[in-house]
Design an enzyme around this catalytic site. Structure first.
Site, PDB file in Angstrom:
ATOM      1  N   ARG A  55       0.823  -1.222   0.000  1.00  0.00           N
ATOM      2  CA  ARG A  55       0.000   0.000   0.000  1.00  0.00           C
ATOM      3  C   ARG A  55       0.856   1.271   0.000  1.00  0.00           C
ATOM      4  O   ARG A  55       0.476   2.293   0.556  1.00  0.00           O
ATOM      5  CB  ARG A  55      -0.954   0.045   1.196  1.00  0.00           C
ATOM      6  CG  ARG A  55      -1.913  -1.115   1.291  1.00  0.00           C
ATOM      7  CD  ARG A  55      -2.927  -1.104   0.159  1.00  0.00           C
ATOM      8  NE  ARG A  55      -4.032  -1.981   0.455  1.00  0.00           N
ATOM      9  CZ  ARG A  55      -4.062  -3.295   0.226  1.00  0.00           C
ATOM     10  NH1 ARG A  55      -3.011  -3.881  -0.356  1.00  0.00           N
ATOM     11  NH2 ARG A  55      -5.099  -4.023   0.540  1.00  0.00           N
ATOM     12  N   SER A  65     -10.640  -1.705   4.098  1.00  0.00           N
ATOM     13  CA  SER A  65      -9.758  -1.852   5.263  1.00  0.00           C
ATOM     14  C   SER A  65      -9.403  -0.473   5.784  1.00  0.00           C
ATOM     15  O   SER A  65      -8.905   0.360   5.019  1.00  0.00           O
ATOM     16  CB  SER A  65      -8.459  -2.549   4.883  1.00  0.00           C
ATOM     17  OG  SER A  65      -8.699  -3.817   4.373  1.00  0.00           O
ATOM     18  N   GLU A 111      -4.864   2.812   6.845  1.00  0.00           N
ATOM     19  CA  GLU A 111      -4.668   2.646   5.410  1.00  0.00           C
ATOM     20  C   GLU A 111      -5.403   3.775   4.695  1.00  0.00           C
ATOM     21  O   GLU A 111      -5.008   4.230   3.630  1.00  0.00           O
ATOM     22  CB  GLU A 111      -5.244   1.286   4.989  1.00  0.00           C
ATOM     23  CG  GLU A 111      -4.736   0.834   3.646  1.00  0.00           C
ATOM     24  CD  GLU A 111      -5.775   0.114   2.839  1.00  0.00           C
ATOM     25  OE1 GLU A 111      -6.755   0.751   2.408  1.00  0.00           O
ATOM     26  OE2 GLU A 111      -5.597  -1.079   2.609  1.00  0.00           O
TER      27      GLU A 111
HETATM   28  N1  EPU Z   1      -9.124 -12.254  10.692  1.00  0.00           N
HETATM   29  C1  EPU Z   1      -9.642 -12.347  11.965  1.00  0.00           C
HETATM   30  N2  EPU Z   1     -10.956 -12.044  12.154  1.00  0.00           N
HETATM   31  C2  EPU Z   1     -11.761 -11.694  11.124  1.00  0.00           C
HETATM   32  C3  EPU Z   1     -11.238 -11.598   9.813  1.00  0.00           C
HETATM   33  C4  EPU Z   1      -9.908 -11.883   9.623  1.00  0.00           C
HETATM   34  O1  EPU Z   1      -8.948 -12.692  12.909  1.00  0.00           O
HETATM   35  O2  EPU Z   1     -12.944 -11.450  11.383  1.00  0.00           O
HETATM   36  C5  EPU Z   1      -7.683 -12.586  10.484  1.00  0.00           C
HETATM   37  C6  EPU Z   1      -7.524 -14.049  10.169  1.00  0.00           C
HETATM   38  O3  EPU Z   1      -6.330 -14.493  10.770  1.00  0.00           O
HETATM   39  C7  EPU Z   1      -7.393 -14.046   8.658  1.00  0.00           C
HETATM   40  C8  EPU Z   1      -6.591 -12.784   8.461  1.00  0.00           C
HETATM   41  O4  EPU Z   1      -7.152 -11.864   9.410  1.00  0.00           O
HETATM   42  O5  EPU Z   1      -6.707 -15.179   8.212  1.00  0.00           O
HETATM   43  C9  EPU Z   1      -6.614 -12.205   7.070  1.00  0.00           C
HETATM   44  O6  EPU Z   1      -7.956 -11.847   6.740  1.00  0.00           O
HETATM   45  P1  EPU Z   1      -8.348 -11.460   5.247  1.00  0.00           P
HETATM   46  O7  EPU Z   1      -7.974 -12.550   4.313  1.00  0.00           O
HETATM   47  O8  EPU Z   1      -9.780 -11.021   5.253  1.00  0.00           O
HETATM   48  O9  EPU Z   1      -7.372 -10.286   4.877  1.00  0.00           O
HETATM   49  P2  EPU Z   1      -6.877  -8.953   5.617  1.00  0.00           P
HETATM   50  O10 EPU Z   1      -5.413  -9.096   5.816  1.00  0.00           O
HETATM   51  O11 EPU Z   1      -7.701  -8.682   6.820  1.00  0.00           O
HETATM   52  C10 EPU Z   1      -6.235  -7.792   3.366  1.00  0.00           C
HETATM   53  C11 EPU Z   1      -6.483  -6.490   2.684  1.00  0.00           C
HETATM   54  C12 EPU Z   1      -7.893  -6.469   2.072  1.00  0.00           C
HETATM   55  C13 EPU Z   1      -8.003  -7.631   1.096  1.00  0.00           C
HETATM   56  C14 EPU Z   1      -7.730  -8.933   1.852  1.00  0.00           C
HETATM   57  C15 EPU Z   1      -7.737 -10.149   0.952  1.00  0.00           C
HETATM   58  C16 EPU Z   1      -5.149  -4.887   3.931  1.00  0.00           C
HETATM   59  C17 EPU Z   1      -5.156  -3.730   4.854  1.00  0.00           C
HETATM   60  N3  EPU Z   1      -6.336  -5.389   3.626  1.00  0.00           N
HETATM   61  O12 EPU Z   1      -7.133  -7.850   4.479  1.00  0.00           O
HETATM   62  O13 EPU Z   1      -8.016  -5.282   1.345  1.00  0.00           O
HETATM   63  O14 EPU Z   1      -9.301  -7.688   0.510  1.00  0.00           O
HETATM   64  O15 EPU Z   1      -6.419  -8.861   2.462  1.00  0.00           O
HETATM   65  O16 EPU Z   1      -6.585 -10.159   0.194  1.00  0.00           O
HETATM   66  O17 EPU Z   1      -4.083  -5.313   3.505  1.00  0.00           O
HETATM   67  C18 EPU Z   1      -8.750  -3.029   1.423  1.00  0.00           C
HETATM   68  O18 EPU Z   1      -7.569  -2.731   1.278  1.00  0.00           O
HETATM   69  O19 EPU Z   1      -9.652  -2.175   1.523  1.00  0.00           O
HETATM   70  C19 EPU Z   1      -9.096  -4.450   1.522  1.00  0.00           C
HETATM   71  C20 EPU Z   1     -10.327  -4.867   1.774  1.00  0.00           C
END
Ligand code: EPU
Length: 334
Positions: free
Chosen positions: A152, A226, A328
């Site tokens: 990002r 996010s 972010e």
């Molecule tokens: N998790 C929890 N609780 C939850 C949801 C997630 O503990 O309710 C933990 C779990 O360990 C899960 C991990 O978070 O394995 C990762 O969750 P997720 O795959 O949803 O991804 P994220 O890291 O939370 C990032 C991006 C998202 C993107 C997703 C999928 C950032 C800040 N966000 O989220 O991007 O859609 O990966 O690749 O890097 C955005 O930037 O607006 C966005 C939505």
């Protein structure tokens, strides 16, 4: 002018002037120095939080073209909705942006922010970013290597360059002979449920279904996706944290820009563990299905209510885990 239609958080804020242009050459005619109250260029408004009325001019690109230059090179205007580009590529059987399907926002902002999801980042498919330099009033191109892309991050967000370059168009490399990127989480299963021999269109469908299941639709609930970045910590900090939490912290090994080994921790997990999942404070709330997303829960939340919730979450993650979350979402003004 009212900006509620130009920010996906739906903050009821305004600006002095709103200026939309549909041709890059129009930028040469503008006298930015004479614009009272400052200038800010926005995209789809899906990654920002207006914290107050903007006293100056908001610029917005309506440069909307998708032009296939050769087998793999596709040039796209900064004002094209990014998901429309994903749809176009899928319809043309081209691999590249399918994992980024359904991310709100426009092409120019995607190149500034290096949007990413499900194992793909914009930098993986960008070749050249075409810009207008507001300082020298010249057009200039950045090859992907010059954009200094990170998680990002890009040169366009650096102190030196922010609010200086306007992205006018982006050249992408898409491939007819590509392959799906299925390594992230349970994406492989989601795709294989749709087809055993998926093309870009099937991957796109699976990604959209996955996002819909977890993330609020910005057309229904105000949010900016996010709200925080996933924090990246040193291996030493991580092993201390892991010892304190009996090895329960999910994590991914990543490389820092300088090649050092680092550890990325999901902010969603930290926020959930601090008890914030689904919490509503005044008009602002934390999404029930993905706590990394803050929402305009009442539909009428004020910027102050969102910022109050942001600060309380940051404070509790700091107290509980010793980790400082950084947003972010861009705050305007900062
Ligand atoms: N998790 C929890 N609780 C939850 C949801 C997630 O503990 O309710 C933990 C779990 O360990 C899960 C991990 O978070 O394995 C990762 O969750 P997720 O795959 O949803 O991804 P994220 O890291 O939370 C990032 C991006 C998202 C993107 C997703 C999928 C950032 C800040 N966000 O989220 O991007 O859609 O990966 O690749 O890097 C955005 O930037 O607006 C966005 C939505």
């Amino acid at each position: 002018m009212d900006l509620s239609g130009h920010n996906s958080f739906r903050m009821k804020v305004s600006c002095r002037n709103f200026l939309e242009y549909d041709c890059a050459a129009d930028l040469e005619k503008l006298d930015f120095g004479a614009m009272e109250g400052g200038v800010k260029h926005i995209g789809g408004g899906s990654n920002l939080l207006f914290t107050a009325d903007f006293p100056g001019t908001i610029l917005h690109s309506a440069i909307r073209f998708i032009e296939q230059k050769d087998d793999s090179l596709v040039s796209v205007g900064a004002g094209v909705v990014f998901d429309e580009l994903c749809e176009w590529a899928a319809e043309h059987g081209l691999w590249g942006p399918e994992n980024l399907s359904h991310i709100p926002g426009e092409v120019g902002a995607a190149a500034v922010q290096n949007i990413g999801a499900y194992g793909v980042e914009a930098k993986d498919i960008i070749k050249t970013v075409h810009c207008f330099d507001m300082r020298s009033r010249r057009f200039t191109d950045f090859d992907v290597a010059d954009c200094r892309y990170g998680y990002r991050e890009s040169i366009f967000k650096s102190e030196e360059y922010r609010n200086r370059y306007i992205v006018t168009a982006v050249d992408f490399v898409f491939r007819r002979d590509g392959a799906p990127v299925l390594g992230y989480g349970n994406i492989r299963d989601a795709v294989l449920r749709i087809s055993e021999n998926p093309g870009p269109a099937e991957v796109r469908r699976a990604i959209i279904a996955t996002r819909r299941a977890k993330l609020p639709e910005v057309s229904e609930t105000g949010s900016a996706g996010s709200f925080f970045k996933n924090p990246v910590v040193s291996p030493q900090f991580f092993s201390e944290l892991s010892a304190r939490t009996e090895g329960t912290v999910p994590h991914y090994e990543v490389k820092a820009a300088d090649g050092r080994d680092m550890v990325k921790i999901p902010a969603a997990w930290l926020i959930e563990r601090c008890g914030w999942k689904g919490v509503v404070l005044g008009g602002a709330g934390v999404c029930k299905t993905q706590p990394l997303v803050l929402i305009n829960a009442s539909g009428d939340a004020s910027p102050e209510e969102i910022v109050e919730l942001e600060n309380r979450i940051r404070q509790s993650v700091l107290e509980n885990f010793g980790i400082e979350l950084s947003p972010e979402v861009e705050h305007i003004p900062r």
